[in-house]
Design a protein around this motif. Structure first.
Motif, PDB file in Angstrom:
ATOM      1  N   THR A 119       0.836  -1.208   0.000  1.00  0.00           N
ATOM      2  CA  THR A 119       0.000   0.000   0.000  1.00  0.00           C
ATOM      3  C   THR A 119       0.865   1.250   0.000  1.00  0.00           C
ATOM      4  OG1 THR A 119      -1.779  -1.149   1.180  1.00  0.00           O
ATOM      5  CG2 THR A 119      -1.792   1.263   1.231  1.00  0.00           C
ATOM      6  N   GLU A 120       1.921   1.243   0.808  1.00  0.00           N
ATOM      7  CA  GLU A 120       2.832   2.383   0.847  1.00  0.00           C
ATOM      8  C   GLU A 120       3.603   2.529  -0.473  1.00  0.00           C
ATOM      9  OE1 GLU A 120       3.352   4.736   3.129  1.00  0.00           O
ATOM     10  OE2 GLU A 120       1.700   3.931   4.326  1.00  0.00           O
ATOM     11  N   LEU A 121       3.960   1.401  -1.079  1.00  0.00           N
ATOM     12  CA  LEU A 121       4.701   1.461  -2.340  1.00  0.00           C
ATOM     13  C   LEU A 121       3.865   2.070  -3.460  1.00  0.00           C
ATOM     14  CD1 LEU A 121       6.738  -1.871  -2.639  1.00  0.00           C
ATOM     15  CD2 LEU A 121       7.577   0.420  -2.142  1.00  0.00           C
ATOM     16  N   GLU A 122       2.556   1.871  -3.411  1.00  0.00           N
ATOM     17  CA  GLU A 122       1.679   2.425  -4.447  1.00  0.00           C
ATOM     18  C   GLU A 122       1.649   3.948  -4.427  1.00  0.00           C
ATOM     19  OE1 GLU A 122      -2.083   0.619  -3.809  1.00  0.00           O
ATOM     20  OE2 GLU A 122      -1.485  -1.357  -4.603  1.00  0.00           O
ATOM     21  N   LYS A 123       2.081   4.546  -3.332  1.00  0.00           N
ATOM     22  CA  LYS A 123       2.099   6.006  -3.231  1.00  0.00           C
ATOM     23  C   LYS A 123       3.274   6.633  -3.985  1.00  0.00           C
ATOM     24  CE  LYS A 123      -0.079   5.932   1.341  1.00  0.00           C
ATOM     25  NZ  LYS A 123       0.057   6.308   2.786  1.00  0.00           N
ATOM     26  N   VAL A 124       4.241   5.813  -4.377  1.00  0.00           N
ATOM     27  CA  VAL A 124       5.419   6.326  -5.077  1.00  0.00           C
ATOM     28  C   VAL A 124       5.037   6.673  -6.514  1.00  0.00           C
ATOM     29  CG1 VAL A 124       7.773   5.840  -5.809  1.00  0.00           C
ATOM     30  CG2 VAL A 124       6.922   4.929  -3.635  1.00  0.00           C
ATOM     31  N   ASN A 125       5.346   7.889  -6.929  1.00  0.00           N
ATOM     32  CA  ASN A 125       5.008   8.368  -8.280  1.00  0.00           C
ATOM     33  C   ASN A 125       6.194   8.104  -9.213  1.00  0.00           C
ATOM     34  OD1 ASN A 125       4.000   9.602 -10.525  1.00  0.00           O
ATOM     35  ND2 ASN A 125       3.547  11.565  -9.535  1.00  0.00           N
ATOM     36  N   HIS A 126       6.268   6.889  -9.723  1.00  0.00           N
ATOM     37  CA  HIS A 126       7.377   6.533 -10.608  1.00  0.00           C
ATOM     38  C   HIS A 126       7.279   7.243 -11.952  1.00  0.00           C
ATOM     39  CE1 HIS A 126       8.847   3.441  -7.900  1.00  0.00           C
ATOM     40  NE2 HIS A 126       7.623   2.930  -7.815  1.00  0.00           N
ATOM     41  N   ASP A 127       6.053   7.470 -12.439  1.00  0.00           N
ATOM     42  CA  ASP A 127       5.888   8.101 -13.756  1.00  0.00           C
ATOM     43  C   ASP A 127       6.447   9.516 -13.766  1.00  0.00           C
ATOM     44  OD1 ASP A 127       4.658   5.815 -14.663  1.00  0.00           O
ATOM     45  OD2 ASP A 127       2.626   6.526 -14.189  1.00  0.00           O
ATOM     46  N   ALA A 128       6.165  10.283 -12.715  1.00  0.00           N
ATOM     47  CA  ALA A 128       6.672  11.656 -12.660  1.00  0.00           C
ATOM     48  C   ALA A 128       8.198  11.668 -12.610  1.00  0.00           C
ATOM     49  CB  ALA A 128       6.097  12.376 -11.439  1.00  0.00           C
ATOM     50  N   LEU A 129       8.770  10.724 -11.878  1.00  0.00           N
ATOM     51  CA  LEU A 129      10.227  10.649 -11.785  1.00  0.00           C
ATOM     52  C   LEU A 129      10.848  10.293 -13.136  1.00  0.00           C
ATOM     53  CD1 LEU A 129      12.655  10.757  -9.822  1.00  0.00           C
ATOM     54  CD2 LEU A 129      12.365   8.301  -9.490  1.00  0.00           C
ATOM     55  N   MET A 130      10.223   9.369 -13.866  1.00  0.00           N
ATOM     56  CA  MET A 130      10.747   8.978 -15.175  1.00  0.00           C
ATOM     57  C   MET A 130      10.617  10.117 -16.184  1.00  0.00           C
ATOM     58  SD  MET A 130       9.376   5.023 -15.485  1.00  0.00           S
ATOM     59  CE  MET A 130      10.028   4.896 -17.143  1.00  0.00           C
ATOM     60  N   ARG A 131       9.479  10.835 -16.163  1.00  0.00           N
ATOM     61  CA  ARG A 131       9.303  11.961 -17.089  1.00  0.00           C
ATOM     62  C   ARG A 131      10.336  13.045 -16.830  1.00  0.00           C
ATOM     63  NH1 ARG A 131       3.768  11.189 -16.023  1.00  0.00           N
ATOM     64  NH2 ARG A 131       3.841  12.926 -14.536  1.00  0.00           N
ATOM     65  N   THR A 132      10.516  13.376 -15.551  1.00  0.00           N
ATOM     66  CA  THR A 132      11.496  14.401 -15.205  1.00  0.00           C
ATOM     67  C   THR A 132      12.914  13.955 -15.571  1.00  0.00           C
ATOM     68  OG1 THR A 132      10.079  15.071 -13.357  1.00  0.00           O
ATOM     69  CG2 THR A 132      12.343  15.867 -13.339  1.00  0.00           C
ATOM     70  N   GLY A 133      13.196  12.677 -15.378  1.00  0.00           N
ATOM     71  CA  GLY A 133      14.510  12.163 -15.765  1.00  0.00           C
ATOM     72  C   GLY A 133      14.751  12.266 -17.256  1.00  0.00           C
ATOM     73  N   ASP A 134      13.709  11.973 -18.062  1.00  0.00           N
ATOM     74  CA  ASP A 134      13.851  12.096 -19.523  1.00  0.00           C
ATOM     75  C   ASP A 134      14.071  13.553 -19.926  1.00  0.00           C
ATOM     76  OD1 ASP A 134      13.503   9.380 -19.773  1.00  0.00           O
ATOM     77  OD2 ASP A 134      11.335   9.519 -20.183  1.00  0.00           O
ATOM     78  N   LEU A 135      13.320  14.473 -19.317  1.00  0.00           N
ATOM     79  CA  LEU A 135      13.507  15.893 -19.621  1.00  0.00           C
ATOM     80  C   LEU A 135      14.896  16.378 -19.211  1.00  0.00           C
ATOM     81  CD1 LEU A 135      10.005  17.237 -18.484  1.00  0.00           C
ATOM     82  CD2 LEU A 135      10.844  17.001 -20.835  1.00  0.00           C
ATOM     83  N   LEU A 136      15.372  15.886 -18.081  1.00  0.00           N
ATOM     84  CA  LEU A 136      16.711  16.250 -17.619  1.00  0.00           C
ATOM     85  C   LEU A 136      17.778  15.742 -18.590  1.00  0.00           C
ATOM     86  CD1 LEU A 136      18.664  17.369 -15.486  1.00  0.00           C
ATOM     87  CD2 LEU A 136      18.462  15.186 -14.266  1.00  0.00           C
ATOM     88  N   ASP A 137      17.639  14.524 -19.071  1.00  0.00           N
ATOM     89  CA  ASP A 137      18.599  13.977 -20.036  1.00  0.00           C
ATOM     90  C   ASP A 137      18.595  14.783 -21.335  1.00  0.00           C
ATOM     91  OD1 ASP A 137      19.334  12.008 -18.281  1.00  0.00           O
ATOM     92  OD2 ASP A 137      17.970  10.506 -19.104  1.00  0.00           O
ATOM     93  N   THR A 138      17.387  15.168 -21.781  1.00  0.00           N
ATOM     94  CA  THR A 138      17.292  15.960 -23.021  1.00  0.00           C
ATOM     95  C   THR A 138      17.960  17.321 -22.850  1.00  0.00           C
ATOM     96  OG1 THR A 138      15.196  14.872 -23.579  1.00  0.00           O
ATOM     97  CG2 THR A 138      15.693  16.947 -24.704  1.00  0.00           C
ATOM     98  N   ALA A 139      17.680  17.990 -21.732  1.00  0.00           N
ATOM     99  CA  ALA A 139      18.292  19.304 -21.483  1.00  0.00           C
ATOM    100  C   ALA A 139      19.804  19.188 -21.318  1.00  0.00           C
ATOM    101  CB  ALA A 139      17.668  19.931 -20.234  1.00  0.00           C
ATOM    102  N   TYR A 140      20.265  18.136 -20.662  1.00  0.00           N
ATOM    103  CA  TYR A 140      21.705  17.929 -20.462  1.00  0.00           C
ATOM    104  C   TYR A 140      22.415  17.717 -21.804  1.00  0.00           C
ATOM    105  CZ  TYR A 140      26.033  15.709 -18.835  1.00  0.00           C
ATOM    106  OH  TYR A 140      27.347  15.388 -18.623  1.00  0.00           O
ATOM    107  N   THR A 141      21.801  16.883 -22.665  1.00  0.00           N
ATOM    108  CA  THR A 141      22.387  16.627 -23.983  1.00  0.00           C
ATOM    109  C   THR A 141      22.423  17.901 -24.823  1.00  0.00           C
ATOM    110  OG1 THR A 141      21.574  14.344 -23.920  1.00  0.00           O
ATOM    111  CG2 THR A 141      22.211  15.224 -26.070  1.00  0.00           C
TER     112      THR A 141
END
Length: 284
Positions: A65-87
């Motif tokens: 139940t506690e694990l379901e509260k983790v927002n993995h999608d937001a973290l992955m989207r932000t990580g992709d945007l960070l990689d794009t900006a870094y490149t």
């Protein structure tokens, strides 16, 4: 020729005496350090038989139940945007300059980096909250600890294997340059092998013990519970490493001892014509 044989025979006798001395020293250490030996066997028992407390269905449901509260999608989207900006930033900047496009990528990279760090800390906090429902002494906590140990142990063995390969190469080149005898080269290689694996295994245990603090924190264990787990896990790691190294030393010493015995026996046969004749007759 006779002088060389005498030297090899003497070396074989020295190996025999050294093996006996090591065995006697080991027995003496056990007799004089009963408390340490007891701790060593306690660590082995923990390695072999303790797999953690069984997790109840209630604890398991709270954990997921506690694990379901983790927002993995937001973290992955932000990580992709960070990689794009870094490149984009590194592609657009010059050696000593950064134009308007470069500055735009740099600004985006900094913004996404801050957002990513916040999400990462939030994810770590929620995962720690979920793990706290299980406890560090649970089967999940013990399994994660074992996985961490095997990872560090594998890295230590990998270091030792790579270092031994390089030592074998350079020692071989040195031996050819000095016209060194094969027995001497092999003995030096065996010592290097033992030294490298000792350093690798000891280093792996030290790194594992240092990583235990972060692991215990990730389960949000209390101070007393964390201290007990740290002590037991460290004791188990040290006991296993000692057992592994003792087995390695014993196997190596046994191989060297048997090899020295065979060399000495063959040399005695070669120096004794009657014994050489009897051996030839047995083969027939």
């Amino acid at each position: 020729m006779s002088s060389e044989r005498d030297q090899q025979l003497q070396a074989a006798r020295e190996v025999d005496r050294l093996s006996t001395a090591l065995i006697n020293a080991g027995v003496k250490v056990v007799k004089n350090n009963k408390l340490k030996v007891g701790g060593y066997f306690l660590g082995l028992l923990l390695c072999l038989f303790f797999s953690g407390w069984k997790v109840t269905d209630v604890q398991r449901n709270e954990y997921y139940t506690e694990l379901e509260k983790v927002n993995h999608d937001a973290l992955m989207r932000t990580g992709d945007l960070l990689d794009t900006a870094y490149t984009g930033y590194h592609r657009s900047k010059g050696w000593f300059s950064c134009d308007a496009v470069c500055q735009s990528y740099k600004h985006d990279m900094q913004v996404y980096q801050r957002e990513y760090d916040i999400l990462k800390r939030d994810e770590a906090a929620k995962i720690a909250s979920a793990k706290s429902k299980l406890g560090i002494f649970s089967e999940y906590g013990v399994e994660e600890t074992r996985n961490l140990f095997w990872e560090r142990f594998g890295q230590g063995k990998g270091f030792a294997q790579r270092q031994t390969k390089w030592d074998a190469l350079f020692m071989g080149m040195s031996a050819m340059g000095r016209d060194e005898k094969l027995v001497s080269y092999l003995l030096r290689l065996v010592m290097s092998f033992l030294f490298n694996f000792t350093i690798g295994v000891v280093g792996a245990v030290v790194v594992f013990i240092c990583n235990l603090y972060s692991l215990i924190q990730s389960f949000q264990a209390s101070f007393l519970t964390g201290l007990m787990f740290f002590a037991f896990a460290s004791l188990a790691a040290v006991s296993f490493a000692m057992t592994w190294l003792i087995g390695l030393y014993a196997a190596t010493a046994g191989t060297v001892y048997v090899g020295a015995k065979l060399i000495a026996s063959n040399m005695r046969i070669e120096d004794n014509p009657e014994a050489r004749q009897r051996q030839y007759q047995r083969r027939l």
